[in-house]
Write a protein that holds these residues in place. Structure first.
Motif, PDB file in Angstrom:
ATOM      1  N   UNK A 216     -27.683  13.442 -58.735  1.00 54.98           N
ATOM      2  CA  UNK A 216     -27.386  12.133 -58.151  1.00 54.98           C
ATOM      3  C   UNK A 216     -27.800  11.009 -59.099  1.00 54.98           C
ATOM      4  N   UNK A 217     -28.933  11.195 -59.777  1.00 59.70           N
ATOM      5  CA  UNK A 217     -29.377  10.191 -60.747  1.00 59.70           C
ATOM      6  C   UNK A 217     -28.384  10.056 -61.895  1.00 59.70           C
ATOM      7  N   UNK A 218     -27.904  11.210 -62.415  1.00 56.38           N
ATOM      8  CA  UNK A 218     -26.922  11.169 -63.508  1.00 56.38           C
ATOM      9  C   UNK A 218     -25.660  10.414 -63.071  1.00 56.38           C
ATOM     10  N   UNK A 219     -25.204  10.694 -61.855  1.00 52.08           N
ATOM     11  CA  UNK A 219     -24.018  10.004 -61.344  1.00 52.08           C
ATOM     12  C   UNK A 219     -24.254   8.512 -61.178  1.00 52.08           C
ATOM     13  N   UNK A 220     -25.441   8.154 -60.693  1.00 48.34           N
ATOM     14  CA  UNK A 220     -25.786   6.741 -60.498  1.00 48.34           C
ATOM     15  C   UNK A 220     -25.788   5.996 -61.826  1.00 48.34           C
TER      16      UNK A 220
ATOM     17  N   UNK B 281     -30.175   2.521 -60.038  1.00 48.48           N
ATOM     18  CA  UNK B 281     -30.910   3.520 -60.817  1.00 48.48           C
ATOM     19  C   UNK B 281     -32.396   3.491 -60.456  1.00 48.48           C
ATOM     20  N   UNK B 282     -32.945   2.284 -60.329  1.00 48.91           N
ATOM     21  CA  UNK B 282     -34.355   2.152 -59.963  1.00 48.91           C
ATOM     22  C   UNK B 282     -34.622   2.761 -58.583  1.00 48.91           C
ATOM     23  N   UNK B 283     -33.763   2.460 -57.602  1.00 55.44           N
ATOM     24  CA  UNK B 283     -33.947   2.990 -56.249  1.00 55.44           C
ATOM     25  C   UNK B 283     -33.869   4.521 -56.256  1.00 55.44           C
TER      26      UNK B 283
ATOM     27  N   UNK C 225     -40.699   6.967 -63.618  1.00 51.50           N
ATOM     28  CA  UNK C 225     -40.730   5.836 -62.687  1.00 51.50           C
ATOM     29  C   UNK C 225     -41.486   4.656 -63.305  1.00 51.50           C
ATOM     30  N   UNK C 226     -42.602   4.941 -63.980  1.00 49.42           N
ATOM     31  CA  UNK C 226     -43.372   3.872 -64.628  1.00 49.42           C
ATOM     32  C   UNK C 226     -42.562   3.223 -65.748  1.00 49.42           C
ATOM     33  N   UNK C 227     -41.852   4.048 -66.529  1.00 50.63           N
ATOM     34  CA  UNK C 227     -41.004   3.504 -67.595  1.00 50.63           C
ATOM     35  C   UNK C 227     -39.888   2.644 -67.013  1.00 50.63           C
TER      36      UNK C 227
END
Length: 232
Positions: free
Chosen positions: A126-130, A88-90, A74-76
């Motif tokens: 879900x992140x990979x899909x996003x 992606x950020x959300x 998250x920090x990166x």
């Protein structure tokens, strides 16, 4: 986040194995790979599945823990918001909030840990899909994928080492098959293996899939070929 996804699958697979075992299940090899405990500290929890899960998933003092990996991700992401999509950020931010939910700790401590692990794995997918449907195929996307496949290759090596330690690195013994079956589970490769091997399990064919099958997304060779591709 690739490390997070890999670690979740390792923990889920080993927890299932710990429930299948009649004798006490030893988490020592997992703790050696994903922890910084002294030998005496390790001995106090290595047979306690819930204590191991809490330490490896939520231990802020453990540099290799799940919560620390998600926090660093998250920090990166915050530092490079100009190069990633808002979706992606959300998603990453929601993942960070999920791992900090009190219900996750409560489930690990006194509920069914599989429920917590599956919720986190779903968010990981879900992140990979996003990323796949929102990121433009430019330099940032290539840089992201170099990191992803380098990390995946390291995870495959680590997970293989964990399972091979359990059988003292012997591949010529039928007793190695249960550990190697759990290796395939950890790498999401069990169904693929059954389809390509007609259900015949041998240590040699399992290790060939994990290291050399270029069509298997969690093999070393698949990762190395994609690292080469994205560098180009």
């Amino acid at each position: 986040m690739e490390r997070t996804n890999g670690l979740l699958r390792v923990l889920r697979t080993n927890y299932v194995a710990s429930q299948d075992e009649i004798k006490q299940y030893n988490w020592r090899s997992v703790l050696q790979t994903y922890g910084y405990l002294s030998p005496s500290e390790m001995e106090t929890i290595q047979y306690n599945s819930r204590a191991v899960l809490e330490y490896v998933m939520l231990g802020k003092e453990n540099e290799a823990s799940l919560i620390n990996s998600i926090t660093r991700s998250r920090e990166n992401a915050r530092a490079v918001q100009d190069h990633i999509t808002k979706e992606m950020w959300h998603n990453l931010n929601a993942y960070y909030l999920l791992i900090r939910e009190p219900s996750i700790r409560q489930t690990i401590q006194s509920g069914d840990p599989i429920t917590a692990l599956d919720a986190l794995i779903r968010h990981s997918l879900l992140l990979y899909g996003t990323i796949d449907i929102t990121m433009s195929r430019g330099e940032a996307y290539s840089f992201l994928n170099v990191g992803r496949f380098v990390e995946r290759a390291i995870i495959i090596t680590d997970v293989s080492d964990i399972k091979l330690k359990e059988v003292n690195y012997r591949l010529d013994d039928e007793l190695t098959l249960p550990s190697l079956r759990y290796l395939l589970y950890s790498l999401s490769g069990y169904e693929v293996y059954l389809k390509t091997s007609r259900g015949i399990m041998t240590p040699d064919t399992i290790m060939k899939q994990v290291f050399y099958d270029e069509s298997f997304v969690h093999s070393i060779l698949y990762c190395m070929s994609h690292i080469s591709r994205y560098f180009k």
